[in-house]
Every structure is written in C-alpha cells, then in structure tokens.
Design an enzyme around this catalytic site. Structure first.
Site, short mmCIF file in Angstrom:
data_model
loop_
_atom_site.label_atom_id
_atom_site.label_comp_id
_atom_site.label_asym_id
_atom_site.label_seq_id
_atom_site.Cartn_x
_atom_site.Cartn_y
_atom_site.Cartn_z
N LYS A 1 1.11 -1.06 -0.01
CA LYS A 1 0.06 -0.24 0.44
C LYS A 1 1.25 1.21 0.25
CE LYS A 1 -1.91 3.05 1.60
NZ LYS A 1 -2.19 4.78 1.50
N SER B 1 5.07 7.53 9.97
CA SER B 1 5.61 8.28 11.43
C SER B 1 5.04 7.25 12.40
CB SER B 1 4.10 9.50 10.97
OG SER B 1 2.80 8.83 10.89
N THR C 1 1.12 6.62 12.79
CA THR C 1 0.00 5.45 12.23
C THR C 1 1.48 4.45 13.54
OG1 THR C 1 0.22 6.48 10.30
CG2 THR C 1 -0.09 5.21 10.14
N GLU D 1 9.40 1.85 11.14
CA GLU D 1 10.41 2.35 10.93
C GLU D 1 9.87 3.93 11.22
OE1 GLU D 1 13.68 1.66 10.74
OE2 GLU D 1 14.03 -0.44 9.98
N CYS E 1 13.92 10.68 6.58
CA CYS E 1 13.82 9.46 7.64
C CYS E 1 15.52 9.92 8.67
CB CYS E 1 13.24 8.61 7.95
SG CYS E 1 14.36 7.25 7.88
N GLU F 1 10.53 17.15 14.46
CA GLU F 1 10.85 16.61 12.95
C GLU F 1 10.52 17.73 11.96
OE1 GLU F 1 9.85 13.04 11.21
OE2 GLU F 1 11.39 12.28 10.63
#
Ligand code: NAD
Length: 478
Positions: free
Chosen positions: A170, A222, A225, A243, A277, A375
């Site tokens: 997805k 994130s 999530t 991750e 990231c 961030e």
C-alpha cells in the site's frame, strides 16, 4: 526500454475513476491513481494467499535468480522510472535523488538476493542435534511513505519475497504512481499474485495492516501511524517492523575541520531536500568552531542548485506536499520569533514554485525550540552551540526519537566515547545517512523496532522452525 508514458499507460486510470496526482514542482497533473476499495483489498490478499506456497517452495536459489531478473527489468526501465519518480515526488533527477533512488532499488534487490541464509545448528553435543530453519511467514503487508517511495518499497518487498512470502503493498497516497509503476515492471518477471499493489488512502492502509490474513506488517512512516499499527496488531498478532520518524542529532567536536566536513554535513542534512527519515535534523557544534561551521555550510549551500525536478542541473527540489511545506515554514517562523539567526534561506522560494523552500540554516537556537525538538522533515537545519561534549550528548538523547546520530571528529577515541553514549539505532562517524544493503538498519525508542537489511533483515521476514532430534542410541524424549 519503456518510456515514462508507456509505464503510465500501464497504471494510470481515467480521470473520473481515479485520484489526480500533481507534480509538486509545477502543479501539473501527472496522472490518475486508482482508488481501490475494501473489495479490491480482499482480492489482493486472497491472491497473495493462493500464490504464496508455490513461491515458497521454489526455494532460495530459484527465488534469488528471479529477483536478479526483476532487478534487470528495473535497470532496463530505470530512466522512465526515475522520470516518473522525479515528477511525482518532486525530487530532481540528479544528485542523491531520483536516478540514485532507482539505482538503489536495483542494488538492494541484488544484494538481498545474494545473502546466504543457511539453517543454523544451535545444539550438537553428541546427544541431540537442534537446527533452526528459516521459513516464510505467509502474506506480508508493505506500507510505505512518500519520501523514498520506490527505494523504501524495495527495502520492504525484497527481503519478504526472498524469504518466500507474498506481498501486498500500500503506497503512500502522495506517491502511488511511482510504486505502481515499479511493481508493474517487477511483475513482468514474478509469478502472478506474489506481489500486488493496492492504491488508496489511510483507511485502506489500516484495512491492510489489521487484516486477519496478514502475518507481518513492514511499515515505514510516522510514529503516530506506527502506534496505530501496533494497536491493530493486537487483533491479528501480525509481526511488525516499524521504521518511524527520526530527529537525528549530529555532534561536531572541537577538533573537526569545518571545511573538510561541510559536504558530509550538508548532504547528511539535506539529502532529498531534507525529507529523509535518518537525515541530520539538529546539529550540535562546539563553540570553538561554531561560526566557521555555519559559514562552511552556507558556502556549500550556494553550490547546490534547487529547481525543477526535470532540470538536469537541480540537486534540490520542492517539498513533496503542502502539509510538509507548511510544517517547515511554521518551524522556521517559530525559530525566528525565538531569536534564531538565519544564516541562509529563511523565506519560501516562491520564485521557483509554490512548494519550494530554500536551504535554511538557523543559528543561536537552544533545545526546546520547535525546530530543534520537532521533526522538520525538510530543508531547515538548526545548528546549536555547545561547550561541553557531555552536555551535547545529553541534548542528543533527550528527545524520544532514536533513529540515527553522528559524531564528527578526527579523534577515533573520542568518536568511540560519543558513539557509546548516543541513543540511536545507527551512529555514523564522520558521515550521516549512509545506509548499505548488508548493514542492519533500524531505530530505537520512538523511532520503532525491528531491523531491515542484511541477514538480520531476512530473519525478520521469516518464521523460525526448530527441528530437534536425539542422536541415534542416546536420549529418546523429554
Ligand atoms: P504516514 O505515517 O503519514 O504514512 C505512511 C503510510 O501509512 C501511508 O501509506 C499511509 O497511507 C499509511 N497509513 C496511514 N494511516 C494508517 C493506518 N492507521 N494503518 C496503516 N497504514 C496507515 O507517514 P508519511 O507522512 O508518509 O512519512 C513521513 C514520516 O515517515 C516521517 O515521520 C519520517 O521520519 C518517517 N519515515 C521513516 C523512515 C524510517 O526508515 N524510519 C523512512 C521514511 C520516512
């Protein structure tokens, strides 16, 4: 060698049946992504389930051969894939951007295909022999972000396929076309049903991650999530590799030479225009070389052109989406209000386009400023002055994130001292954000858990089966 338009013809749908995807650099409509439903999700999972056993029983050697052929196909289509990625994500073709990302897909696939993972004899003492075998898990869900949609997709897909799992992907709703095109190319070599993509919004992602037939969720995105996926995994008991977000600190020690390290610091922070990231997101610099480091960074920025993705001269591009642009602009405004000194940048680069924000270096901020603590995921770097290295280490460790970190010095002993104390999944010395397919990668603390890449990465896509037997003429049972 297909053209981008030929690739698009395979994946884009009619305007009335799809979601318009706009190029961040220009605002032009690139194409229309399918909007898949729950019924499509069920079909994808059911074909993944049916295809998985035969794929697993091909064995490692045959799957590896097929993965190399998949890599060949990506190489053949690399220019078209890079153009599509550049247009959809906004990242330029050159520099550490679209062409490099497609190249990384090939490199990771080949490296993952070549890793040797044998059964491990863990007991062989004359009485018993116990061997650990690594088997497939079943159906793996791969849910990815928009910043490196193809490369992170491959990071999730390649080890899953290598271990004999089937995969349902997805992609991010911001960059579905890049991933759909990549998967279409891969499917020219893979057996039907082994790799499927469904395209849709966050709810479709949630439907996939909580599906009872999903054995493992590979998630990159994130922290918020990630937490939602942890909660839903209570129901299906899916294994997770998470991750998540980072806020990587770099610590520059007083003996470093700012001119020597400026390039490494710059790309450590601004790779993919900062939308990375494990990019350097806050830089702690010793007071003795503070001003020189700021000047060296600002100087380097002058020779890194920002511009349209399809301009061969650009090495920096726009923010991928308005939400991310607003976050960066807001954090820089907040920094200014707190007395942050703008060394370079500091205002949107509207002359380039709506979503462009220039390289922005902000001095004289302290811990607690939003640009330091949150961030930014974009081209704005706070540079914080320190005088005592233990204070800098404490600052680096005070936030919940723990993805990467770095230390910059010529003194190997000091580098070791600092790296021993940093709370991060990876500590780079005199470099930052340099992953490699053989080197395990993953976060600690709120940056997630589970490892990708290398043997560790393969094992995380496997179920262990232990086979134990008494050696003839000795023990017969428990
Ligand atoms: P995001 O979490 O908003 O979205 C990521 C994906 O999750 C998308 O495909 C989205 O549709 C899907 N999703 C959303 N809600 C879901 C749910 N409840 N269940 C299942 N799937 C769901 O992240 P993003 O904005 O695309 O990416 C930016 C973030 O990702 C940053 O914080 C960044 O640091 C992080 N990131 C981490 C890494 C890493 O390796 N650690 C790499 C890239 C990005």
């Amino acid at each position: 060698m297909p053209s981008m338009h030929e690739l698009m013809a395979r994946i884009s749908v009619d305007p009335d049946g799809g979601r318009a995807i706009k190029e961040p650099a220009t605002g032009a409509v690139l194409g229309y992504a399918p909007v898949h439903t729950k019924v499509d999700l069920e079909k994808a999972i059911s074909s993944a389930r049916s295809a998985q056993p035969a794929w697993e029983f091909l064995g490692h050697a045959e799957r590896s051969r097929i993965l190399h052929r998949v890599a060949d196909r990506i190489e053949e289509a690399s220019e078209a894939l890079a153009e599509l990625l550049g247009r959809e994500n906004g990242k330029p073709l050159n520099g550490p951007n679209a062409r490099q990302e497609v190249g990384a897909c090939v490199a990771w696939l080949r490296a993952t295909a070549d890793i040797d993972l044998q059964p491990e004899v863990v007991r062989d003492d004359g009485e018993w022999r116990s061997t650990v075998h690594y088997r497939a898990l079943g159906v793996v869900a791969a849910i990815g972000p928009w910043n490196f949609p193809m490369m992170i997709g491959i990071w999730q897909i390649a080890p899953a396929l290598r271990m004999g799992n089937s995969v349902v992907v997805k992609p991010s709703e911001f960059t579905p076309l890049s991933v759909l095109a990549l998967i279409a190319v891969m499917n020219d070599e893979l057996p039907a049903g082994v790799l499927t993509a469904i395209s849709g919004d966050r709810e479709l992602g949630a439907g996939l991650s909580e599906h009872p037939d999903v054995a493992k969720v590979m998630f990159t995105g994130s922290t918020a999530t990630g937490r939602a996926i942890v909660r839903s995994s209570a129901a299906n008991l899916a294994r997770l590799t998470l991750e998540l977000g980072g806020n990587d600190a770099g610590i520059v020690l007083s003996d470093a030479d700012p001119a020597d390290i400026a390039e490494g610091l710059f790309w450590g922070a601004f790779i993919n225009t900062g939308q990375t990231c494990a990019a350097l997101k806050r830089l702690y610099v010793h007071e003795d070389i503070y001003e020189k480091t700021l000047a060296a960074l600002a100087d380097f920025a002058k020779q890194a052109p920002m511009g349209l993705s399809m301009d061969e001269n650009s090495v920096l591009g726009p923010l991928q989406n308005k939400k991310q642009f607003d976050i960066v602009a807001e954090l820089v405004e907040d920094a200014k209000e707190r007395g942050g000194r703008i060394v370079t940048g500091g205002e949107p680069a509207t002359e380039l386009g709506e979503l462009f924000y220039p390289i922005t270096i902000v001095a004289d901020l302290a811990d607690g400023a939003r640009l330091v603590d949150e961030e930014q995921f974009g081209p704005a770097l706070p540079v914080i002055r320190y005088s005592n290295v233990d204070d800098a280490i404490a600052s680096a460790n005070r936030l919940p994130a723990g993805l990467g970190a770095s230390v910059w010095t010529k003194d190997q002993k000091l580098a070791q001292y600092v790296s021993d104390r940093l709370e991060a999944g990876t500590v780079w010395i005199n470099s930052h954000a340099v992953p490699h397919p053989d080197v395990p990668f993953g976060g600690v603390k709120a940056s997630g858990y589970g490892l990708e890449f290398g043997v560790e990465g393969l094992k995380s896509l496997a179920a262990t089966r232990v086979v134990s037997q008494p050696i003839q003429g000795t023990a017969q049972g428990a």
